[in-house]
Scaffold this active site. Structure first.
Site, short mmCIF file in Angstrom:
data_model
loop_
_atom_site.label_atom_id
_atom_site.label_comp_id
_atom_site.label_asym_id
_atom_site.label_seq_id
_atom_site.Cartn_x
_atom_site.Cartn_y
_atom_site.Cartn_z
N GLY A 58 0.83 -1.19 0.00
CA GLY A 58 0.00 0.00 0.00
C GLY A 58 0.86 1.24 0.00
CG HIS A 59 4.62 1.37 0.38
ND1 HIS A 59 4.49 0.45 1.40
CD2 HIS A 59 5.68 0.95 -0.34
CE1 HIS A 59 5.44 -0.45 1.31
NE2 HIS A 59 6.17 -0.18 0.24
#
Ligand code: TYD
Length: 147
Positions: A58-59
Protein backbone atom coordinates in the site's frame (compact mmCIF):
# COMPACT_ATOMS: atom_id res chain seq x y z
CA UNK A 1 21.17 5.42 -9.58
CA UNK A 2 19.59 8.32 -11.51
CA UNK A 3 15.82 8.55 -11.24
CA UNK A 4 14.14 7.00 -14.29
CA UNK A 5 10.89 8.71 -15.19
CA UNK A 6 7.67 7.14 -16.31
CA UNK A 7 8.16 3.52 -15.43
CA UNK A 8 5.05 1.46 -16.07
CA UNK A 9 3.81 -1.89 -14.77
CA UNK A 10 5.16 -3.39 -18.02
CA UNK A 11 8.69 -2.62 -16.79
CA UNK A 12 8.01 -5.07 -13.94
CA UNK A 13 8.29 -8.77 -14.65
CA UNK A 14 8.86 -12.22 -13.24
CA UNK A 15 12.52 -13.21 -13.32
CA UNK A 16 13.21 -16.93 -13.35
CA UNK A 17 15.98 -17.77 -10.89
CA UNK A 18 18.38 -20.66 -11.22
CA UNK A 19 17.26 -23.84 -9.47
CA UNK A 20 20.01 -26.24 -8.53
CA UNK A 21 18.50 -29.59 -7.79
CA UNK A 22 20.28 -32.25 -5.79
CA UNK A 23 18.71 -35.70 -5.84
CA UNK A 24 16.85 -36.26 -2.56
CA UNK A 25 18.63 -33.24 -1.03
CA UNK A 26 16.41 -30.40 -2.18
CA UNK A 27 16.91 -27.25 -4.22
CA UNK A 28 18.94 -24.08 -4.17
CA UNK A 29 18.28 -20.80 -6.01
CA UNK A 30 20.68 -17.90 -6.46
CA UNK A 31 20.36 -14.14 -6.98
CA UNK A 32 23.51 -12.22 -7.93
CA UNK A 33 23.97 -8.46 -8.08
CA UNK A 34 23.80 -6.94 -11.57
CA UNK A 35 23.61 -10.41 -13.12
CA UNK A 36 20.33 -12.07 -12.16
CA UNK A 37 18.83 -8.65 -11.49
CA UNK A 38 19.72 -5.24 -13.02
CA UNK A 39 20.66 -3.66 -9.69
CA UNK A 40 22.91 -4.22 -6.71
CA UNK A 41 21.35 -5.44 -3.45
CA UNK A 42 21.91 -3.23 -0.41
CA UNK A 43 19.17 -4.66 1.82
CA UNK A 44 17.16 -7.81 2.34
CA UNK A 45 14.02 -7.98 4.45
CA UNK A 46 11.20 -10.46 4.78
CA UNK A 47 7.58 -10.53 5.81
CA UNK A 48 6.25 -13.56 7.67
CA UNK A 49 3.43 -14.54 10.04
CA UNK A 50 1.07 -12.36 8.01
CA UNK A 51 -2.44 -13.30 9.17
CA UNK A 52 -4.80 -14.61 6.47
CA UNK A 53 -6.85 -11.80 4.95
CA UNK A 54 -4.28 -9.09 5.80
CA UNK A 55 -2.89 -6.77 3.17
CA UNK A 56 0.69 -5.40 3.14
CA UNK A 57 2.38 -2.75 1.04
CA UNK A 58 0.00 0.00 0.00
CA UNK A 59 2.75 2.38 -1.01
CA UNK A 60 5.19 3.27 -3.79
CA UNK A 61 8.90 4.05 -3.79
CA UNK A 62 10.54 6.95 -5.57
CA UNK A 63 13.91 5.37 -6.34
CA UNK A 64 13.93 1.82 -5.00
CA UNK A 65 14.24 -1.30 -7.16
CA UNK A 66 13.10 -4.54 -5.58
CA UNK A 67 12.95 -8.23 -6.28
CA UNK A 68 10.08 -9.89 -4.41
CA UNK A 69 10.32 -13.64 -3.85
CA UNK A 70 7.85 -16.04 -2.24
CA UNK A 71 10.61 -17.89 -0.35
CA UNK A 72 7.83 -20.04 1.08
CA UNK A 73 4.08 -20.29 0.49
CA UNK A 74 2.25 -17.85 -1.75
CA UNK A 75 0.72 -14.38 -2.02
CA UNK A 76 -0.34 -11.95 -4.72
CA UNK A 77 1.30 -8.67 -5.65
CA UNK A 78 -0.81 -6.05 -7.40
CA UNK A 79 1.18 -3.37 -9.21
CA UNK A 80 -0.31 -0.05 -10.30
CA UNK A 81 1.45 2.66 -12.30
CA UNK A 82 -1.43 5.11 -12.03
CA UNK A 83 -3.09 3.93 -15.23
CA UNK A 84 -2.65 0.16 -15.46
CA UNK A 85 -2.82 -2.54 -12.78
CA UNK A 86 -1.27 -6.01 -13.01
CA UNK A 87 -1.59 -8.78 -10.44
CA UNK A 88 1.03 -11.51 -10.06
CA UNK A 89 0.71 -14.69 -8.04
CA UNK A 90 4.03 -15.54 -6.43
CA UNK A 91 4.17 -19.17 -5.34
CA UNK A 92 7.57 -20.50 -6.42
CA UNK A 93 10.87 -19.87 -4.57
CA UNK A 94 12.71 -19.88 -7.94
CA UNK A 95 10.76 -16.90 -9.28
CA UNK A 96 11.18 -13.23 -8.38
CA UNK A 97 9.04 -10.24 -9.30
CA UNK A 98 11.15 -7.23 -10.29
CA UNK A 99 9.45 -4.01 -9.21
CA UNK A 100 10.88 -0.75 -10.54
CA UNK A 101 10.50 2.67 -8.85
CA UNK A 102 7.27 4.67 -9.08
CA UNK A 103 4.89 1.70 -8.82
CA UNK A 104 2.16 1.41 -6.20
CA UNK A 105 2.12 -2.14 -4.80
CA UNK A 106 -0.23 -4.11 -2.61
CA UNK A 107 0.43 -7.62 -1.29
CA UNK A 108 -2.57 -9.83 -0.49
CA UNK A 109 -3.78 -13.41 -0.09
CA UNK A 110 -0.89 -14.64 2.04
CA UNK A 111 -1.01 -18.40 2.52
CA UNK A 112 -0.28 -19.77 5.96
CA UNK A 113 3.50 -19.95 6.47
CA UNK A 114 4.21 -17.58 3.57
CA UNK A 115 7.56 -15.80 3.61
CA UNK A 116 7.86 -12.74 1.37
CA UNK A 117 11.55 -12.02 0.83
CA UNK A 118 12.45 -8.65 -0.65
CA UNK A 119 15.84 -7.78 -2.12
CA UNK A 120 16.20 -4.01 -2.34
CA UNK A 121 18.58 -1.69 -4.19
CA UNK A 122 18.88 0.84 -1.34
CA UNK A 123 18.91 0.96 2.44
CA UNK A 124 15.76 1.85 4.33
CA UNK A 125 14.69 5.47 4.26
CA UNK A 126 11.17 6.71 4.93
CA UNK A 127 11.85 9.60 2.47
CA UNK A 128 11.73 7.15 -0.41
CA UNK A 129 8.15 6.09 0.42
CA UNK A 130 4.96 7.54 -1.04
CA UNK A 131 2.26 6.30 1.33
CA UNK A 132 -0.70 8.33 0.12
CA UNK A 133 -2.37 7.37 -3.16
CA UNK A 134 -3.22 10.98 -4.12
CA UNK A 135 0.44 11.93 -3.58
CA UNK A 136 1.40 8.96 -5.75
CA UNK A 137 -0.86 10.19 -8.58
CA UNK A 138 0.69 13.68 -8.30
CA UNK A 139 4.18 12.10 -8.40
CA UNK A 140 3.25 10.19 -11.59
CA UNK A 141 1.84 13.36 -13.21
CA UNK A 142 5.10 15.21 -12.46
CA UNK A 143 6.96 12.24 -13.93
CA UNK A 144 4.94 12.57 -17.14
CA UNK A 145 5.52 16.28 -17.49
CA UNK A 146 9.27 15.81 -16.88
CA UNK A 147 9.69 12.69 -19.00
P1 TYD B 1 6.46 -1.10 5.61
O1 TYD B 1 7.40 -0.95 4.47
O2 TYD B 1 5.45 -0.02 5.83
O3 TYD B 1 5.69 -2.50 5.52
P2 TYD B 1 4.67 -3.06 4.43
O4 TYD B 1 4.63 -2.10 3.29
O5 TYD B 1 5.26 -4.37 4.04
O6 TYD B 1 3.35 -3.26 5.05
O7 TYD B 1 7.31 -1.31 6.94
C1 TYD B 1 6.72 -1.71 8.15
C2 TYD B 1 7.56 -1.15 9.29
O8 TYD B 1 8.88 -1.68 9.27
C3 TYD B 1 7.70 0.36 9.26
O9 TYD B 1 7.56 0.83 10.59
C4 TYD B 1 9.10 0.61 8.80
C5 TYD B 1 9.85 -0.65 9.22
N1 TYD B 1 10.91 -1.00 8.26
C6 TYD B 1 12.23 -0.80 8.61
O10 TYD B 1 12.55 -0.30 9.71
N2 TYD B 1 13.20 -1.15 7.72
C7 TYD B 1 12.91 -1.70 6.51
O11 TYD B 1 13.83 -2.02 5.73
C8 TYD B 1 11.53 -1.89 6.15
C9 TYD B 1 11.15 -2.46 4.82
C10 TYD B 1 10.57 -1.53 7.06
Amino acid sequence: MERVLNYSVYDCSIIKLSKHHSDRKGNLSVVENNKTIPFGIKRLYYLYDVPGGESRGGHAHKDLYQLIVAASGSFTVTLDDGSVKRTFLLNRPYQGLMVVPGIWRTLDDFSSGAVCMVLASEGYTENDYIRNYDDFMKFKKNDSSNG
